[in-house]
Motif scaffolding. Structure first.
Motif, PDB file in Angstrom:
ATOM      1  N   GLY A 167      33.729 158.017 -60.108  1.00 44.19           N
ATOM      2  CA  GLY A 167      34.895 157.174 -59.901  1.00 44.19           C
ATOM      3  C   GLY A 167      35.255 157.104 -58.440  1.00 44.19           C
ATOM      4  O   GLY A 167      34.996 158.045 -57.683  1.00 44.19           O
ATOM      5  N   SER A 220      40.402 159.285 -63.018  1.00 46.26           N
ATOM      6  CA  SER A 220      40.451 158.598 -64.319  1.00 46.26           C
ATOM      7  C   SER A 220      39.220 157.727 -64.520  1.00 46.26           C
ATOM      8  O   SER A 220      38.656 157.668 -65.620  1.00 46.26           O
ATOM      9  N   MET A 221      38.772 157.059 -63.451  1.00 43.74           N
ATOM     10  CA  MET A 221      37.560 156.237 -63.553  1.00 43.74           C
ATOM     11  C   MET A 221      36.347 157.103 -63.860  1.00 43.74           C
ATOM     12  O   MET A 221      35.506 156.742 -64.691  1.00 43.74           O
ATOM     13  N   ASP A 274      32.802 159.214 -70.281  1.00 42.02           N
ATOM     14  CA  ASP A 274      33.221 159.207 -71.688  1.00 42.02           C
ATOM     15  C   ASP A 274      33.693 160.590 -72.126  1.00 42.02           C
ATOM     16  O   ASP A 274      33.307 161.098 -73.182  1.00 42.02           O
ATOM     17  N   GLN A 309      37.336 163.325 -72.101  1.00 33.80           N
ATOM     18  CA  GLN A 309      38.781 163.435 -71.985  1.00 33.80           C
ATOM     19  C   GLN A 309      39.129 164.514 -70.954  1.00 33.80           C
ATOM     20  O   GLN A 309      38.316 165.402 -70.687  1.00 33.80           O
ATOM     21  N   LEU A 368      36.268 160.012 -65.368  1.00 34.81           N
ATOM     22  CA  LEU A 368      36.359 160.505 -66.746  1.00 34.81           C
ATOM     23  C   LEU A 368      35.961 159.415 -67.741  1.00 34.81           C
ATOM     24  O   LEU A 368      35.230 159.674 -68.711  1.00 34.81           O
ATOM     25  N   ARG A 369      36.428 158.181 -67.500  1.00 37.35           N
ATOM     26  CA  ARG A 369      36.048 157.071 -68.380  1.00 37.35           C
ATOM     27  C   ARG A 369      34.547 156.812 -68.304  1.00 37.35           C
ATOM     28  O   ARG A 369      33.896 156.593 -69.326  1.00 37.35           O
ATOM     29  N   ASN A 370      34.007 156.834 -67.108  1.00 37.46           N
ATOM     30  CA  ASN A 370      32.583 156.592 -66.907  1.00 37.46           C
ATOM     31  C   ASN A 370      31.737 157.642 -67.620  1.00 37.46           C
ATOM     32  O   ASN A 370      30.654 157.343 -68.135  1.00 37.46           O
ATOM     33  N   GLY A 394      29.491 160.936 -64.601  1.00 34.17           N
ATOM     34  CA  GLY A 394      30.651 160.112 -64.307  1.00 34.17           C
ATOM     35  C   GLY A 394      30.910 160.007 -62.820  1.00 34.17           C
ATOM     36  O   GLY A 394      30.778 160.999 -62.095  1.00 34.17           O
TER      37      GLY A 394
END
Length: 403
Positions: free
Chosen positions: A257, A278-279, A285, A287, A281-283, A255
């Protein structure tokens, strides 16, 4: 999108010049900060600095070093160590699918030296050709490219103290997108008084009678950062190809970000870094609850640490994973820090421990729920979040995964 494997790391820092020495220092919570009396004689308010015992002559010939400042030679040493760690031979690098991406935002000492030589000698032709290449911000990548013979990406990321984090993140993106199969990445920072004297003039540096206790990230008594430097290198490879060649997989960059505050030049915002986290963590996948450890940027400045703490709490809530800034031991490695965090994280994961935030006593009232790790914790590590941030409100976050 391809998975991105970490197959080798190398480091030159105030904690040591090899993986074992540095890992031991992290485990023991041992500081690399010293007092430099010359800085006081020169008019510095603070004499504190990281200290590196490093001999450039050990690594490269005089001709090769002619175009390289010390920190570029340190970068070469870190890269050589990382390549050995990755079991890569020189001939495997000489192709257009192997690249170099490093973080660096200045080469200050050389600029001073060439002006001094002109004033001393009275003719520009007597300065010497090496200074042209030593003075460039891209001095690390242009020199390493010619020494290693890589033929792919070759550039330097310049984003203040987020340079190293962005270099690793961009290198991972190049592989994930199939643009490169292997990238040697990292960052470097020169360690000399000439490059930080104006910084000292801002009153940004810590003062303490005991150098080893001067860097106090997140502590309520922190009073400034301690400048440091060196070089960190990471070998990233396309995961399937690394497995195919039988490489030992140390971890993954899963990840990345980034963000910018869009506000003040030197005062971090309460939201910018949280957007980068947050980016990432999303990248990846994952939590927030999946993160085992936050390798924080916190430099031991009152405003910076408070802002990062607020950003962490914004993402993780009042129950955070263990948080530590390893700058409590290394000082602030400036441009290098985002890359050195990755190296330090790999060393911890390999040896199954989490390094502490030393010199931490009492938190600020606003950060009391931040779970600052005060002692070394022996545990298996799965996911580490690394933060870096710099002047101009530039931020980078990386999620590293370990099996």
């Amino acid at each position: 999108m391809y998975r991105v494997a970490i197959t080798g790391v190398g480091i030159v820092s105030c904690l040591g010049n090899d993986r074992e020495t540095v890992a031991s220092a992290l485990y023991e919570g041992r500081s690399g900060i010293v007092s430099d009396p010359e800085r006081i004689e020169l008019g510095f308010a603070s004499s504190l600095t990281g200290a590196i015992d490093f001999s450039p002559k050990k690594y490269l010939t005089r001709k090769q070093r002619k175009t390289m400042p010390d920190f570029a030679v340190q970068a070469y040493a870190a890269v050589a160590d990382a390549l050995e760690h990755a079991s890569l031979a020189p001939e495997e690098l000489r192709n257009d699918m192997t690249g170099l991406v490093f973080g660096c935002d200045s080469s200050g000492l050389t600029a001073v030296e060439q002006v001094d030589l002109l004033r001393e000698r009275g003719e520009t032709c007597l300065i010497g050709s090496g200074h042209v290449f030593r003075a460039m911000t891209s001095t690390v990548t242009l020199n390493l490219n010619s020494i290693l013979g890589t033929q792919g990406a070759c550039w330097t990321i310049s984003s203040a103290c987020a340079s190293g984090g962005n270099a690793v993140g961009q290198a991972a993106d190049l592989i994930a997108l199939g643009r490169q199969e292997r990238v040697i990445c990292g960052a470097a920072q020169e360690l000399n008084w000439q490059s930080v004297c104006s910084f000292d003039g801002l009153g940004a540096f810590a003062t303490n009678d005991d150098p080893t206790k001067a860097s106090r990230p997140f502590d309520s008594q922190r009073n400034g950062l301690v400048p440091s430097g060196g070089a960190a290198a990471i070998v990233l490879e396309r995961y399937d190809l690394a497995v195919e060649r039988g490489a030992h997989i140390l971890g993954e960059v899963c990840g990345y970000g980034f963000s910018s505050d869009g506000e003040a030049l030197s005062v971090p915002s309460s939201t910018g870094l949280s957007r980068a986290m947050s980016m990432a963590l999303r990248n990846a996948d994952v939590q927030p609850s999946d993160i085992d450890y936050i390798n924080a940027h916190a430099t031991s400045t009152p405003l910076g640490d408070a802002a990062e703490g607020q950003n962490i709490l914004r993402v993780f809530g009042d129950t955070t994973p263990p948080v530590a800034s390893l700058k409590s031991m290394t000082g602030h490695e400036l441009w290098m820090t985002g890359a050195s965090q990755v190296v330090y994280s790999v060393l911890m994961a390999e040896r199954e421990f989490l390094a502490p935030n030393i010199n931490f006593g009492e938190p600020d009232d606003a950060l009391k729920t931040l779970n600052v790790l005060q002692q070394t914790k022996e545990t298996r590590v799965h996911n580490i979040l690394c933060n870096s941030a710099g002047f101009g409100g530039t931020n980078a976050s990386l999620v590293l995964r370990f099996s």
